[in-house]
Design an enzyme around this catalytic site. Structure first.
Site, short mmCIF file in Angstrom:
data_model
loop_
_atom_site.label_atom_id
_atom_site.label_comp_id
_atom_site.label_asym_id
_atom_site.label_seq_id
_atom_site.Cartn_x
_atom_site.Cartn_y
_atom_site.Cartn_z
N LYS A 53 105.05 -8.17 80.10
CA LYS A 53 104.98 -6.75 80.50
C LYS A 53 106.36 -6.30 80.98
O LYS A 53 106.81 -5.20 80.67
CB LYS A 53 103.91 -6.57 81.59
CG LYS A 53 102.50 -6.70 81.03
CD LYS A 53 101.43 -6.84 82.09
CE LYS A 53 100.09 -7.15 81.42
NZ LYS A 53 99.03 -7.49 82.36
N GLN A 97 97.53 -8.02 88.35
CA GLN A 97 97.24 -9.02 87.32
C GLN A 97 96.00 -9.82 87.73
O GLN A 97 95.97 -10.43 88.79
CB GLN A 97 98.46 -9.94 87.13
CG GLN A 97 98.31 -10.93 86.00
CD GLN A 97 98.19 -10.26 84.63
OE1 GLN A 97 98.95 -9.36 84.29
NE2 GLN A 97 97.21 -10.69 83.85
N ASP A 120 95.74 0.54 84.10
CA ASP A 120 94.83 -0.38 83.42
C ASP A 120 93.47 0.30 83.16
O ASP A 120 92.65 -0.22 82.42
CB ASP A 120 94.59 -1.63 84.29
CG ASP A 120 95.35 -2.85 83.79
OD1 ASP A 120 95.72 -2.86 82.61
OD2 ASP A 120 95.56 -3.78 84.59
#
Ligand code: NDP
Length: 280
Positions: A53, A97, A120
């Site tokens: 990322k 994460q 997300d």
């Protein structure tokens, strides 16, 4: 005839190029998109995802801020950090994460993220928006899959789509996006009776289970588009999908490889959401 390979690597690279231009424009207006990534503990797979990322951010011109916290960090400390990031004008997207260590309640942590910075799209506000078809952020993996399906040229309207897996981050939002595209959608899971027969009626088969080579050639309708979300680490260290690629490519019209399929698309979509958050 052998299936055409849908290279997520190539499509994602095209998308990143477009985003690079968008970031240049934003910078011209005095805004540089910023993404905060919180990683707790030292799970090797999470580390790889976070590094990928960061690499994508660097390429596009997004500023990335990494918060690598020790595994013993308390839930309260993570929540406090997120609250600070929610108020930080240089941060447009916040990503935690997953998985988090077992002493931390994922749901509670994700609920703290400002829905406008939830790149997300895991916050219940954004999940609800996806449900009613009025979304700001699309969840990254299903959004990447839809983008790949569009590249095949298949008309989703009225088509039979089967999604195997019903997780909150892949299967359920995937089904919803396909439904918004007017497909007839069936969702399968571990209790589905006769998975093979259900899969075999799919014009588009999306598999997100986490079981290597679960889907064999005889699960696939000839000419179907097969999208393999599964990412399984084998004993030899190699990645393998949920679809038996070698078998399936003899039956499908299009198929995604693992690695180099859905994975790079997921990251490209995360970048897209971050740029969008900065534009908003
Ligand atoms: P989850 O473990 O959360 O969900 C798995 C789903 O598969 C569940 O709904 C489960 O059913 C179902 N399932 C399990 N066994 C079977 C079976 N034998 N037949 C049919 N369905 C079954 O996984 P995720 O959705 O988070 O991830 C799925 C896979 O996708 C993993 O390999 C993951 O690594 C990968 N992934 C890849 C991404 C990428 O960017 N490429 C992003 C996210 C995930 P039930 O609900 O009944 O338990």
């Amino acid at each position: 005839m052998e299936a055409k390979i849908l290279s997520g690597r190539d499509i994602a690279s095209e998308i990143r190029l477009g985003l690079k231009n968008d970031v240049e424009k934003l910078k011209g207006n005095g805004v540089q998109p910023g993404l905060a990534v919180i990683i707790v503990g030292d799970e090797p797979a999470s580390r790889i995802y976070v590094n990928n990322k960061k690499k994508a951010c660097d390429e596009i011109g997004i500023r990335s801020f990494e918060y690598a916290l020790p595994a013993e960090t308390s839930e309260e400390e993570i929540i406090e950090l997120i609250k600070t990031l929610n108020c930080d004008k240089n941060i447009h997207g916040i990503l935690v994460q997953l998985p988090l260590p077992p002493h931390i309640n994922d749901e509670k942590v994700l609920l703290t993220i400002d829905p406008d910075k939830d790149v997300d799209a895991f916050h219940p506000v954004n999940v609800g928006k996806i449900m009613i078809g009025n979304y700001r952020f699309l969840p990254c993996t299903p959004a990447g899959v839809i983008e790949m399906i569009h590249r095949t040229g298949i008309d989703l309207k009225g088509s039979e789509c089967v999604v195997v897996g019903r997780s909150n981050i892949v299967g359920k939002p995937m089904a919803m996006l396909l439904l918004h595209e007017h497909a007839t959608v069936t969702v399968c899971h571990s209790r589905t009776k006769d998975l093979k027969t259900v899969c075999k009626r799919a014009d588009v088969l999306v598999v997100a289970v986490g079981k290597p080579k679960l889907i064999k050639a005889d699960f696939i309708k000839p000419g179907a588009v097969v999208i393999d979300v599964g990412t399984n680490r084998m004993e030899n260290g190699k990645l393998c999908g949920d679809v038996d690629f070698e078998e399936a490519k003899g039956v499908a019209s299009y198929i995604t490889p693992v690695p180099g399929g859905v994975g790079p698309m997921t990251i490209a979509m995360l970048m897209k959401n971050t740029v969008k958050a900065a534009e908003i």
